[in-house]
Motif scaffolding. Sequence first.
Motif, PDB file in Angstrom:
ATOM      1  N   GLY A   1       0.976  -1.148  -0.032  1.00  0.00           N
ATOM      2  CA  GLY A   1      -0.106  -0.014  -0.050  1.00  0.00           C
ATOM      3  C   GLY A   1       0.904   1.318   0.071  1.00  0.00           C
ATOM      4  O   GLY A   1       0.568   2.196  -0.773  1.00  0.00           O
ATOM      5  N   VAL A   2       1.967   1.215   0.698  1.00  0.00           N
ATOM      6  CA  VAL A   2       2.911   2.376   0.789  1.00  0.00           C
ATOM      7  C   VAL A   2       3.620   2.585  -0.446  1.00  0.00           C
ATOM      8  O   VAL A   2       3.726   3.701  -1.013  1.00  0.00           O
ATOM      9  N   THR A   3       3.684   1.678  -1.106  1.00  0.00           N
ATOM     10  CA  THR A   3       4.534   1.485  -2.325  1.00  0.00           C
ATOM     11  C   THR A   3       3.545   2.206  -3.480  1.00  0.00           C
ATOM     12  O   THR A   3       3.906   3.227  -4.324  1.00  0.00           O
ATOM     13  N   LYS A   4       2.254   1.807  -3.566  1.00  0.00           N
ATOM     14  CA  LYS A   4       1.205   2.184  -4.596  1.00  0.00           C
ATOM     15  C   LYS A   4       0.858   3.688  -4.256  1.00  0.00           C
ATOM     16  O   LYS A   4       0.848   4.409  -4.995  1.00  0.00           O
ATOM     17  N   ALA A   5       0.784   4.041  -2.814  1.00  0.00           N
ATOM     18  CA  ALA A   5       0.536   5.445  -2.443  1.00  0.00           C
ATOM     19  C   ALA A   5       1.736   6.606  -3.076  1.00  0.00           C
ATOM     20  O   ALA A   5       1.211   7.317  -3.426  1.00  0.00           O
ATOM     21  N   GLY A   6       2.834   5.885  -2.912  1.00  0.00           N
ATOM     22  CA  GLY A   6       4.039   6.594  -3.476  1.00  0.00           C
ATOM     23  C   GLY A   6       3.859   6.768  -4.830  1.00  0.00           C
ATOM     24  O   GLY A   6       4.236   7.866  -5.089  1.00  0.00           O
TER      25      GLY A   6
ATOM     26  N   ASP B   1      10.967  17.565  -2.300  1.00  0.00           N
ATOM     27  CA  ASP B   1      10.250  16.592  -1.918  1.00  0.00           C
ATOM     28  C   ASP B   1       9.871  15.793  -3.007  1.00  0.00           C
ATOM     29  O   ASP B   1       9.653  14.611  -3.180  1.00  0.00           O
ATOM     30  N   CYS B   2       9.083  16.707  -3.650  1.00  0.00           N
ATOM     31  CA  CYS B   2       8.163  16.070  -4.991  1.00  0.00           C
ATOM     32  C   CYS B   2       9.322  15.300  -5.824  1.00  0.00           C
ATOM     33  O   CYS B   2       9.027  14.258  -6.645  1.00  0.00           O
ATOM     34  N   ALA B   3      10.318  15.874  -6.061  1.00  0.00           N
ATOM     35  CA  ALA B   3      11.464  15.441  -7.071  1.00  0.00           C
ATOM     36  C   ALA B   3      11.918  14.201  -6.393  1.00  0.00           C
ATOM     37  O   ALA B   3      12.385  13.306  -7.202  1.00  0.00           O
ATOM     38  N   ALA B   4      12.343  14.062  -5.012  1.00  0.00           N
ATOM     39  CA  ALA B   4      12.446  12.727  -4.361  1.00  0.00           C
ATOM     40  C   ALA B   4      11.497  11.896  -4.502  1.00  0.00           C
ATOM     41  O   ALA B   4      11.761  10.810  -4.735  1.00  0.00           O
ATOM     42  N   VAL B   5      10.221  11.990  -4.426  1.00  0.00           N
ATOM     43  CA  VAL B   5       9.231  10.917  -4.703  1.00  0.00           C
ATOM     44  C   VAL B   5       9.350  10.466  -6.320  1.00  0.00           C
ATOM     45  O   VAL B   5       9.402   9.225  -6.271  1.00  0.00           O
ATOM     46  N   CYS B   6       9.521  11.354  -7.256  1.00  0.00           N
ATOM     47  CA  CYS B   6       9.530  11.181  -8.613  1.00  0.00           C
ATOM     48  C   CYS B   6      10.842  10.233  -8.716  1.00  0.00           C
ATOM     49  O   CYS B   6      10.918   9.144  -9.386  1.00  0.00           O
ATOM     50  N   ALA B   7      11.908  10.696  -8.043  1.00  0.00           N
ATOM     51  CA  ALA B   7      13.204   9.853  -8.139  1.00  0.00           C
ATOM     52  C   ALA B   7      12.999   8.482  -7.547  1.00  0.00           C
ATOM     53  O   ALA B   7      13.471   7.500  -8.142  1.00  0.00           O
ATOM     54  N   GLY B   8      12.269   8.366  -6.405  1.00  0.00           N
ATOM     55  CA  GLY B   8      12.228   7.034  -5.831  1.00  0.00           C
ATOM     56  C   GLY B   8      11.174   6.099  -6.785  1.00  0.00           C
ATOM     57  O   GLY B   8      11.631   4.848  -6.846  1.00  0.00           O
TER      58      GLY B   8
ATOM     59  N   LEU C   1      16.229   7.991  -2.910  1.00  0.00           N
ATOM     60  CA  LEU C   1      16.783   7.067  -3.720  1.00  0.00           C
ATOM     61  C   LEU C   1      17.401   5.827  -3.123  1.00  0.00           C
ATOM     62  O   LEU C   1      17.918   5.068  -3.820  1.00  0.00           O
ATOM     63  N   CYS C   2      17.254   5.676  -1.785  1.00  0.00           N
ATOM     64  CA  CYS C   2      17.587   4.290  -1.352  1.00  0.00           C
ATOM     65  C   CYS C   2      16.535   3.515  -0.800  1.00  0.00           C
ATOM     66  O   CYS C   2      16.668   2.046  -1.047  1.00  0.00           O
ATOM     67  N   ASP C   3      15.387   3.811  -0.302  1.00  0.00           N
ATOM     68  CA  ASP C   3      14.424   2.991   0.138  1.00  0.00           C
ATOM     69  C   ASP C   3      12.946   3.321  -0.520  1.00  0.00           C
ATOM     70  O   ASP C   3      12.067   2.747  -0.149  1.00  0.00           O
ATOM     71  N   GLY C   4      13.059   4.086  -1.573  1.00  0.00           N
ATOM     72  CA  GLY C   4      11.622   4.257  -2.156  1.00  0.00           C
ATOM     73  C   GLY C   4      11.064   5.360  -2.058  1.00  0.00           C
ATOM     74  O   GLY C   4      11.732   6.632  -1.485  1.00  0.00           O
ATOM     75  N   VAL C   5       9.552   5.563  -2.181  1.00  0.00           N
ATOM     76  CA  VAL C   5       9.206   6.986  -2.168  1.00  0.00           C
ATOM     77  C   VAL C   5       8.394   6.954  -0.904  1.00  0.00           C
ATOM     78  O   VAL C   5       7.812   8.243  -0.815  1.00  0.00           O
ATOM     79  N   ALA C   6       8.364   6.143   0.190  1.00  0.00           N
ATOM     80  CA  ALA C   6       7.464   6.240   1.341  1.00  0.00           C
ATOM     81  C   ALA C   6       7.844   7.560   1.974  1.00  0.00           C
ATOM     82  O   ALA C   6       7.109   8.237   2.524  1.00  0.00           O
ATOM     83  N   MET C   7       9.176   7.570   2.592  1.00  0.00           N
ATOM     84  CA  MET C   7       9.609   8.791   3.617  1.00  0.00           C
ATOM     85  C   MET C   7       9.542  10.019   2.744  1.00  0.00           C
ATOM     86  O   MET C   7       8.872  11.088   3.331  1.00  0.00           O
TER      87      MET C   7
ATOM     88  N   HIS D   1      12.461  -3.265   3.966  1.00  0.00           N
ATOM     89  CA  HIS D   1      11.215  -3.228   4.666  1.00  0.00           C
ATOM     90  C   HIS D   1      11.395  -2.832   6.148  1.00  0.00           C
ATOM     91  O   HIS D   1      10.390  -2.663   6.932  1.00  0.00           O
ATOM     92  N   ALA D   2      12.456  -3.005   6.610  1.00  0.00           N
ATOM     93  CA  ALA D   2      12.764  -2.516   8.030  1.00  0.00           C
ATOM     94  C   ALA D   2      12.324  -0.965   8.480  1.00  0.00           C
ATOM     95  O   ALA D   2      11.845  -0.585   9.403  1.00  0.00           O
ATOM     96  N   LEU D   3      12.241  -0.116   7.288  1.00  0.00           N
ATOM     97  CA  LEU D   3      11.750   1.409   7.579  1.00  0.00           C
ATOM     98  C   LEU D   3      10.560   1.294   7.356  1.00  0.00           C
ATOM     99  O   LEU D   3       9.806   2.439   7.469  1.00  0.00           O
ATOM    100  N   THR D   4       9.645   0.453   6.756  1.00  0.00           N
ATOM    101  CA  THR D   4       8.180   0.417   6.529  1.00  0.00           C
ATOM    102  C   THR D   4       7.468   0.846   7.706  1.00  0.00           C
ATOM    103  O   THR D   4       6.493   1.679   7.814  1.00  0.00           O
ATOM    104  N   PRO D   5       7.676   0.123   8.982  1.00  0.00           N
ATOM    105  CA  PRO D   5       6.859   0.576  10.001  1.00  0.00           C
ATOM    106  C   PRO D   5       7.238   1.996  10.527  1.00  0.00           C
ATOM    107  O   PRO D   5       6.325   2.348  10.962  1.00  0.00           O
TER     108      PRO D   5
END
Length: 638
Positions: free
Chosen positions: A53-58, A212-219, A274-280, A573-577
């Motif tokens: 869900g977090v990935t899809k939301a990102g 931040d938006c650029a970071a989301v797009c990059a992730g 760039l390291c963990d995806g779009v969640a953060m 996934h350690a950072l997902t929680p």
Amino acid sequence: MAGSVASVLALPGRIPARTVPPDQVRTAVSAVARAGGRGAWFLVRAVGGATAGVTKAGLHTAEGAGRIVTSAARHGVFRAMGAPASAARVGHALVDLHPRRHTRSVWTGHGRAHIEVRGLAHGGHLQERLAKAVTRSLRSLEGVRWAEINAVTGEVLLAFDEGRVGIDRVLDTIRAVEQAHGVQDADFPWAQPVTPGDDVPVAAVATELLVDCAAVCAGAAQRILRLPPLPRAVPTLVAALELERALRRPLMRRIGPPQTDVLLSLVSAVVNGLCDGVAMPAVDVASRMLLLGEVRARREVWERREKDLCPGPDCVPHTRPARHLRARSRPSGPVGTWEARLEAFAPLTAAAVLVLTRSPARAANALLAAVPRAARYGREGFASAVGRGLAKRGVVPLDPTALRLLDRVSAVVIDSAVLVNHRQEQQGGRIDPLAVPVLAAARATGAHVVLTDDDRIRALLSLADQVVGRGERLADRVCELRDLGEGVLVVSGTDAEALAAADIAVGVPGAPGVEASWSADLVCVDGLADAWCVLRAVTAARTVSRGAVQLTLAGSMVGILFAVVGRRRGMVHALTPVHMASLLALLWAVVAARRVTRGGPALGPWSSAMHPGLEASGGDVEQPRPPRATSSSPQRSP
């Protein structure tokens, strides 16, 4: 403590990886389960389905980033760059990386202007000569009706005919006077807040939102194209800087504390994207949107209320109240206390994970999971939402940093003069119908309540923990509370020195025609109803911060558990929680802030008894509780 983090980061990566023995895994799982508690296990159950869900939301956030960028630019950067001079000033402000602020604050509108003047902080005869020279030069310009120096804010306030003299000529005149007095290179302290109507804060937040938006797009692009992530050492180093204040001090001394916090926040969003995806970065986008709403609302209420704060030259203060240094620091608050504990806990946890698993990557993930992001998002999100809500009510936030201290208030000092209905002054100074709800809200905070002695509200003095005698200066009592380590909120109308000594200063205009003090952080132009709202926000702020700390603990414990026993390819996934806890804290903070900034105080039985025939105005209010005895200063009976 910086050495402990550095030692963990410097551990050799040549330690051979091996499979963790089952008995060690069971011991680690049991220990983390006990530490995390019920909240942690709730996240354990939810995180499996939430990862996708977090990935899809990102990804959805990345798709809508263009619309967010356009909106942010329209409301921030593009407006600030309406004129070449404004564009240049905003550009310089965004890269103002100095120990002291170099760019001056400027606001102009409706034929009025507030402009910072260099050198006014020097004091003494130089300040007097400079103030006289600036006002004399500006008054000599054709089209300038009046000009006065505001000694509190370090600005010159003027009214002028925009058709006869332009703001560029006004600025050139001020620069010429500064150069003649040798202060053309003087800077401004970062602690001095800029004018609420200045475009620079809006442009700065809009720029951060774009990053931040650029970071989301990059992730999202990295996830879709399956590009290799950044080395784990990069986000680990950023996490160490976020955790350890000692590591940040050299940077803070070089570019200033506010710029350091902003820079680390942006770097953290980009690196983790760039390291963990779009969640953060997606959560950070939500936080920046709240902050953008706050600074825009702050500017809008300033433009509406500026003439109410300063209708003419007679309201401008020519002297600045003395600034009193603290003998002891203010309370840390729930978030600050937890961050202090993490400075020792986080490096030890990472070292323990390294010893247990012999995996530097897992130890790095444990250190990343320990960063108290949920607590910070909760506190900042609450302050942003409260600031926006108060601005919509008509409260003018001269210094919005005061809203970030709401959860650290331990003493509330109220100047009794604000509790008097001045419209009935000729009839004996009848108590304001909102006086009891305000005192009830003050006591509901759990803080120490102090009132000044006043015959007009003698019936209410028993509701205070302390009463300041008539021969005692209110500012002295405020300084005494600060020296005892209290976080002091002061509500007053015209006592500029007491407001200047407070940690949070709430100004309430008194009699008609009397303007609130410029020493206030929050100016409640509409009176006690808004002061009641601010006091309610104090109670909610402490609750939100405590809940955010609990979410931080739960997310960190589950993240550390995943770092220890998670699949090797799924260690990200350690950072997902942690991201889920941050999002929950942010949402909860917004809901709580909207609840306390809507509605108005209700008149309870006490107010109705003193003012028969008055009807409730809506909202809820706790009734006064019996006064508490204090050991430091005995309570006075009315």
